[in-house]
Design a protein around this motif. Structure first.
Motif, PDB file in Angstrom:
ATOM      1  N   ASN A 192       2.810  11.907  -7.194  1.00 41.57           N
ATOM      2  CA  ASN A 192       3.908  12.728  -7.717  1.00 41.57           C
ATOM      3  C   ASN A 192       5.238  11.965  -8.460  1.00 41.57           C
ATOM      4  N   LYS A 193       4.913  10.563  -8.439  1.00 42.08           N
ATOM      5  CA  LYS A 193       5.696   9.583  -9.065  1.00 42.08           C
ATOM      6  C   LYS A 193       5.412   9.375 -10.497  1.00 42.08           C
ATOM      7  N   GLN A 194       6.560   8.767 -11.447  1.00 42.91           N
ATOM      8  CA  GLN A 194       6.295   8.519 -12.886  1.00 42.91           C
ATOM      9  C   GLN A 194       4.984   7.854 -13.086  1.00 42.91           C
ATOM     10  N   ASN A 236       0.746  -1.181   0.048  1.00 38.11           N
ATOM     11  CA  ASN A 236       0.098  -0.042   0.024  1.00 38.11           C
ATOM     12  C   ASN A 236       0.898   1.344  -0.096  1.00 38.11           C
ATOM     13  N   SER A 237       2.244   1.179   0.052  1.00 30.30           N
ATOM     14  CA  SER A 237       3.060   2.139  -0.069  1.00 30.30           C
ATOM     15  C   SER A 237       4.458   1.948  -0.505  1.00 30.30           C
ATOM     16  N   GLY A 238       5.360   2.968  -0.980  1.00 28.37           N
ATOM     17  CA  GLY A 238       6.703   2.720  -0.783  1.00 28.37           C
ATOM     18  C   GLY A 238       7.183   2.423   0.420  1.00 28.37           C
ATOM     19  N   THR A 239       6.754   3.055   1.612  1.00 28.89           N
ATOM     20  CA  THR A 239       7.310   3.177   2.702  1.00 28.89           C
ATOM     21  C   THR A 239       7.056   1.617   3.423  1.00 28.89           C
ATOM     22  N   GLY A 296       6.733  -1.048   1.719  1.00 26.66           N
ATOM     23  CA  GLY A 296       7.495  -1.905   0.972  1.00 26.66           C
ATOM     24  C   GLY A 296       8.875  -2.175   1.694  1.00 26.66           C
ATOM     25  N   LEU A 297       9.478  -0.855   1.982  1.00 21.85           N
ATOM     26  CA  LEU A 297      10.680  -0.820   2.250  1.00 21.85           C
ATOM     27  C   LEU A 297      10.953  -1.506   3.700  1.00 21.85           C
ATOM     28  N   PHE A 298       9.820  -1.329   4.692  1.00 21.79           N
ATOM     29  CA  PHE A 298       9.663  -1.655   5.942  1.00 21.79           C
ATOM     30  C   PHE A 298       9.674  -3.402   5.863  1.00 21.79           C
ATOM     31  N   PHE A 353      20.696  12.120   1.995  1.00 18.26           N
ATOM     32  CA  PHE A 353      19.855  13.190   1.124  1.00 18.26           C
ATOM     33  C   PHE A 353      18.942  12.274   0.264  1.00 18.26           C
ATOM     34  N   THR A 354      17.831  12.079   1.008  1.00 23.64           N
ATOM     35  CA  THR A 354      16.630  11.340   0.370  1.00 23.64           C
ATOM     36  C   THR A 354      15.227  11.783   0.962  1.00 23.64           C
ATOM     37  N   PHE A 355      14.343  11.095   0.692  1.00 23.32           N
ATOM     38  CA  PHE A 355      13.090  11.165   1.217  1.00 23.32           C
ATOM     39  C   PHE A 355      13.143  10.308   2.795  1.00 23.32           C
ATOM     40  N   ILE A 356      12.562  10.797   3.651  1.00 25.94           N
ATOM     41  CA  ILE A 356      12.557  10.254   5.117  1.00 25.94           C
ATOM     42  C   ILE A 356      12.647   8.636   5.214  1.00 25.94           C
ATOM     43  N   ALA A 357      11.603   8.311   4.277  1.00 21.75           N
ATOM     44  CA  ALA A 357      11.203   6.715   4.547  1.00 21.75           C
ATOM     45  C   ALA A 357      12.504   5.790   4.183  1.00 21.75           C
ATOM     46  N   SER A 358      13.659   6.208   3.607  1.00 22.63           N
ATOM     47  CA  SER A 358      14.677   5.211   3.313  1.00 22.63           C
ATOM     48  C   SER A 358      15.384   5.142   4.504  1.00 22.63           C
ATOM     49  N   ALA A 359      15.330   6.046   5.559  1.00 20.65           N
ATOM     50  CA  ALA A 359      16.001   5.699   6.911  1.00 20.65           C
ATOM     51  C   ALA A 359      15.063   5.210   8.050  1.00 20.65           C
ATOM     52  N   CYS A 380      12.107   4.253  -5.387  1.00 19.81           N
ATOM     53  CA  CYS A 380      10.727   4.860  -5.408  1.00 19.81           C
ATOM     54  C   CYS A 380      10.840   5.891  -6.369  1.00 19.81           C
ATOM     55  N   GLU A 381      11.881   6.687  -6.501  1.00 18.86           N
ATOM     56  CA  GLU A 381      12.020   7.766  -7.659  1.00 18.86           C
ATOM     57  C   GLU A 381      12.272   7.254  -8.857  1.00 18.86           C
ATOM     58  N   ALA A 382      12.821   6.179  -9.160  1.00 20.78           N
ATOM     59  CA  ALA A 382      13.289   5.773 -10.476  1.00 20.78           C
ATOM     60  C   ALA A 382      12.505   4.585 -11.174  1.00 20.78           C
TER      61      ALA A 382
HETATM   62  C1  LIG Z   1      13.216   7.873  -2.240  1.00 19.56           C
HETATM   63  C2  LIG Z   1      11.772   7.381  -1.451  1.00 19.56           C
HETATM   64  N1  LIG Z   1      11.963   6.530  -0.648  1.00 19.56           N
HETATM   65  C3  LIG Z   1      10.554   6.302  -0.185  1.00 19.56           C
HETATM   66  C4  LIG Z   1       9.383   6.979  -0.685  1.00 19.56           C
HETATM   67  C5  LIG Z   1       8.128   6.630   0.080  1.00 19.56           C
HETATM   68  O1  LIG Z   1       7.151   6.072  -0.738  1.00 19.56           O
HETATM   69  P1  LIG Z   1       5.546   6.158  -0.226  1.00 19.56           P
HETATM   70  O2  LIG Z   1       5.305   7.730  -0.025  1.00 19.56           O
HETATM   71  O3  LIG Z   1       4.746   5.697  -1.266  1.00 19.56           O
HETATM   72  O4  LIG Z   1       5.509   5.487   1.223  1.00 19.56           O
HETATM   73  C6  LIG Z   1       9.456   8.058  -1.326  1.00 19.56           C
HETATM   74  C7  LIG Z   1       8.335   8.831  -1.762  1.00 19.56           C
HETATM   75  O5  LIG Z   1       7.383   9.026  -1.380  1.00 19.56           O
HETATM   76  C8  LIG Z   1      10.913   8.183  -2.039  1.00 19.56           C
HETATM   77  O6  LIG Z   1      11.105   9.272  -2.707  1.00 19.56           O
END
Ligand SMILES: Cc1ncc(COP(=O)(O)O)c(C=O)c1O
Length: 382
Positions: free
Chosen positions: A180-182, A53-56, A58-60, A79-85, A154-156
């Protein structure tokens, strides 16, 4: 008139596909989920795809499937969106940042080994703004140290490096479908991997820990509800079928910006590095401290000046963004891990120079011209 930072690109086909699901009996865990995963895995070229249901989320789930746990360290970029960390922290582990390359703005592979300790369990790669530069070298270092790579892609979506698609580099990769994604599914994400064990674990974890044969009320492990509905999947299937057209539209918008702004020595322009087929996510220019210092690292300007420029653009009805403030300096990161100003100088210098300009599939040439004209006028006054 507002010029928007981003806008989804939804056609009659997407609307019809969503309505078709709404007219049918399967709003969740239906055929559109299986179809979206299948076409996505085929497009990227991996054995498995697991929609969430989200990129976040998925990463988790990647962290959990790989067994990342309290006491572990995971290397990533500040230097990324917070969810990477934060996805690392959700698993109870510690994000260990290494500084970025001033040109690609991705993790500088040369810095990775200094961050590796006996507690390091994985590396989270990020293709910031869609740029895959350095991903191959990062993976080589991970392999040398026997560390899995979770690729935060997530951005690529649609980017490739030396002919190899982003999504095929890591042990696991994650795409995100925020509007906002592709491509968008409203909200959503996709985990990619060639490893059946990891994919099966994610399938279980996204669905309340249910096992393959445990039935609706049997649960093999602690799980979550991170399912992606068939409504979202139907939208995603049509969006993905348009990815080549979407990439081309975004490339055209980037080209218009490049043509108008390239000669302006006050700006550092984003570029497509050698060997990269870049799927443009955003268009981020940087303030150049001086004509001489193209690295952008000299302290010729301040965060206040950049923010003044953002404010002036917004006051002219042009939406702009400050992607990204350094992750390690977010207040809760400072409090929990003791990171401080000066820890990652390249990230900190880049962060205070960025201006994300309006960027989406259907931005017109006239709108790009207005944005550029306004930016130049604002720069003249600041
Ligand atoms: C680099 C990066 N990682 C993780 C996310 C998290 O994705 P989501 O907003 O779908 O949880 C995003 C974008 O939102 C992102 O740009």
């Amino acid at each position: 008139m507002q010029i928007y930072l981003s806008r989804p690109d939804i056609t009659a086909r997407e609307i019809e596909a969503v309505c078709e699901v709404l007219r049918g009996p399967n709003l969740s865990l239906g055929p559109k989920l299986a179809e979206f995963e299948q076409v996505f895995a085929k497009y990227i070229g991996t054995k498995r795809a697991v929609a969430v249901n989200s990129g976040t989320s998925g990463l988790f789930l990647c962290m959990l499937a790989l067994g990342i746990a309290p006491g572990d360290e995971v290397i990533t970029t500040p230097f990324t969106f917070i969810a990477s960390a934060t996805s690392v922290m959700m698993a109870g582990a510690r994000p260990v940042f290494v500084d970025i390359d001033p040109v690609s703005l991705n993790i500088d592979p040369a810095n990775i080994e200094a961050g590796i300790t006996e507690n390091t369990k994985a590396i989270v790669a990020v293709e910031v703004f869609g740029n895959p530069a350095g991903l191959d070298r990062l993976c080589e270092i991970a392999q040398k140290h026997n560390l899995p790579v979770i690729d935060d892609s997530c951005e690529a979506l649609g980017s490739a490096l030396n002919g190899k698609k982003v999504g095929t580099f890591g042990t696991m990769s994650v795409f995100g479908f925020y509007p906002n994604k592709q491509i968008t599914t409203g909200e959503g994400g996709m985990i990619l991997t060639d490893d059946d064990y990891l994919a099966d674990m994610c399938v279980s974890l996204r669905n309340q820990g249910r096992g393959k044969d445990s039935g609706w009320l049997g649960h093999d492990r602690l799980g979550y509800n991170f399912r992606l509905s068939d409504i979202n999947c139907a939208l995603g299937i049509v969006q993905l079928s348009r990815i080549d057209q979407i990439k081309a539209k975004r490339r055209q918008v980037a080209k218009w910006y490049q043509e108008i702004l390239a000669e302006d020595a006050r700006l550092i322009m984003p570029a497509e590095p050698d060997g990269c087929d870049m799927s443009w996510f955003v268009f981020v220019v940087r303030l150049a401290p001086s004509v001489a210092d193209v690295s952008g690292l000299a302290d010729g300007f301040t965060l206040e000046k950049r923010d003044r420029i953002l404010q002036a653009m917004r006051s002219q009805n042009i939406q702009v963004g400050n992607y990204f403030p350094p992750v390690h300096l977010q207040p809760f990161m400072v409090e929990q891990f003791g990171y401080k100003q000066g820890d990652f100088p390249v990230t900190e210098a880049v962060s205070k120079s960025t201006i994300a300009l309006p960027f989406h599939n259907n931005l017109t040439k006239d709108e790009v011209a207005i944005v550029c004209k306004t930016l130049k006028e604002v720069l003249d006054k600041n």
